[in-house]
Enzyme design. Sequence first.
Site, PDB file in Angstrom:
ATOM      1  N   ASP A  67     -31.098   6.226  44.102  1.00 21.52           N
ATOM      2  CA  ASP A  67     -30.627   7.584  43.829  1.00 21.52           C
ATOM      3  C   ASP A  67     -31.524   8.338  42.851  1.00 21.52           C
ATOM      4  OD1 ASP A  67     -29.968   6.014  41.648  1.00 21.52           O
ATOM      5  OD2 ASP A  67     -27.811   6.142  41.951  1.00 21.52           O
ATOM      6  N   ASN A 136     -16.001   2.824  37.230  1.00 23.97           N
ATOM      7  CA  ASN A 136     -15.044   3.299  38.239  1.00 23.97           C
ATOM      8  C   ASN A 136     -15.342   2.709  39.629  1.00 23.97           C
ATOM      9  OD1 ASN A 136     -17.324   4.652  39.067  1.00 23.97           O
ATOM     10  ND2 ASN A 136     -16.494   6.716  38.791  1.00 23.97           N
ATOM     11  N   HIS A 138     -18.290   2.761  41.162  1.00 24.21           N
ATOM     12  CA  HIS A 138     -19.329   3.398  41.987  1.00 24.21           C
ATOM     13  C   HIS A 138     -20.521   2.463  42.176  1.00 24.21           C
ATOM     14  CE1 HIS A 138     -21.368   5.564  38.325  1.00 24.21           C
ATOM     15  NE2 HIS A 138     -21.949   4.429  38.560  1.00 24.21           N
ATOM     16  N   GLU A 143     -19.341   7.903  44.337  1.00 27.39           N
ATOM     17  CA  GLU A 143     -18.155   7.934  43.483  1.00 27.39           C
ATOM     18  C   GLU A 143     -16.902   7.596  44.300  1.00 27.39           C
ATOM     19  OE1 GLU A 143     -18.629   8.026  40.446  1.00 27.39           O
ATOM     20  OE2 GLU A 143     -19.887   9.680  39.743  1.00 27.39           O
TER      21      GLU A 143
HETATM   22  P1  PGA Z   1     -25.332   0.836  33.864  1.00 27.69           P
HETATM   23  O1  PGA Z   1     -24.893   1.704  35.115  1.00 27.69           O
HETATM   24  O2  PGA Z   1     -26.250  -0.227  34.413  1.00 27.69           O
HETATM   25  O3  PGA Z   1     -26.057   1.788  32.958  1.00 27.69           O
HETATM   26  O4  PGA Z   1     -24.102   0.269  33.283  1.00 27.69           O
HETATM   27  C1  PGA Z   1     -24.530   1.071  36.299  1.00 27.69           C
HETATM   28  C2  PGA Z   1     -24.011   2.095  37.258  1.00 27.69           C
HETATM   29  O5  PGA Z   1     -23.412   3.088  36.809  1.00 27.69           O
HETATM   30  O6  PGA Z   1     -24.195   1.902  38.461  1.00 27.69           O
END
Ligand code: PGA
Length: 245
Positions: A67, A136, A138, A143
């Site tokens: 992304d 959450n 994702h 999302e």
């Molecule tokens: P993080 O993010 O590795 O910074 O915890 C993971 C994500 O949101 O996919």
Amino acid sequence: MNVIVARNYEEMSQTASRMIEEQITKKPDTVLGLATGGTPLGTYKELIKGYKEDRADFRHIRTINLDEYVGLAPEHPQSYRYFMNHHLFQFINIDLEHTHIPFGKTEELEQECKRYENVIDRIGPPDLQLLGIGENGHIGFNEPGTSFDSETHIVHLTESTREANARFFESMEYVPTKAITMGIRSILKSRKIVLLASGERKAEAILRLIQGELDEQFPASSLKSHDDITLLVDEDAYKKVQRKG
Ligand code: PGA
């Protein structure tokens, strides 16, 4: 679902890096699916070490990232292109032409989504896809509520995701509101998926991933329909599963 519980973040990162090194050794022109965020940073450090110590050769490797923020140019320090260049690509012998990340600084967003999905189909799918997970649930920037049938698309970031990422920006107002992300169907095309999670902050999401049902309100649950998925977590992220089990 294969589950590996590492003692801590360092051990998780070393294990992930070794899995990638093995994959690259087995298939020198491997297509790697890569992720950004805090979680894979340790893995990338270990991979750089692996390169320096001659355990990994990236000459024929191609990469596809999940992304990118909409509106940030590749040279913007918070763009995911910048992140990948500065945390991995510049330290290994990869050809930057072989690295793919959606281009976020464009007005032609729909066209960019189509172009990127074509990249996945032409170059990919990844032999091994590294994934993080949001609190959450994702994956990528998919999302809750995202269709499991989605391909590369534009998302409006939820407030909780923007808040979680605000630590990297000067203030909340600079956190982009949109992103381009590989869709869930695009991610599931990968041959093998390794999902990393570290720390207590992720414990609830890991519990739900392991014990919950397929549910579009929890995007990571889509992984349950994939036949080669490894959860590589540390003890803190696995805490709630252990308590229940
Ligand atoms: P993080 O993010 O590795 O910074 O915890 C993971 C994500 O949101 O996919």
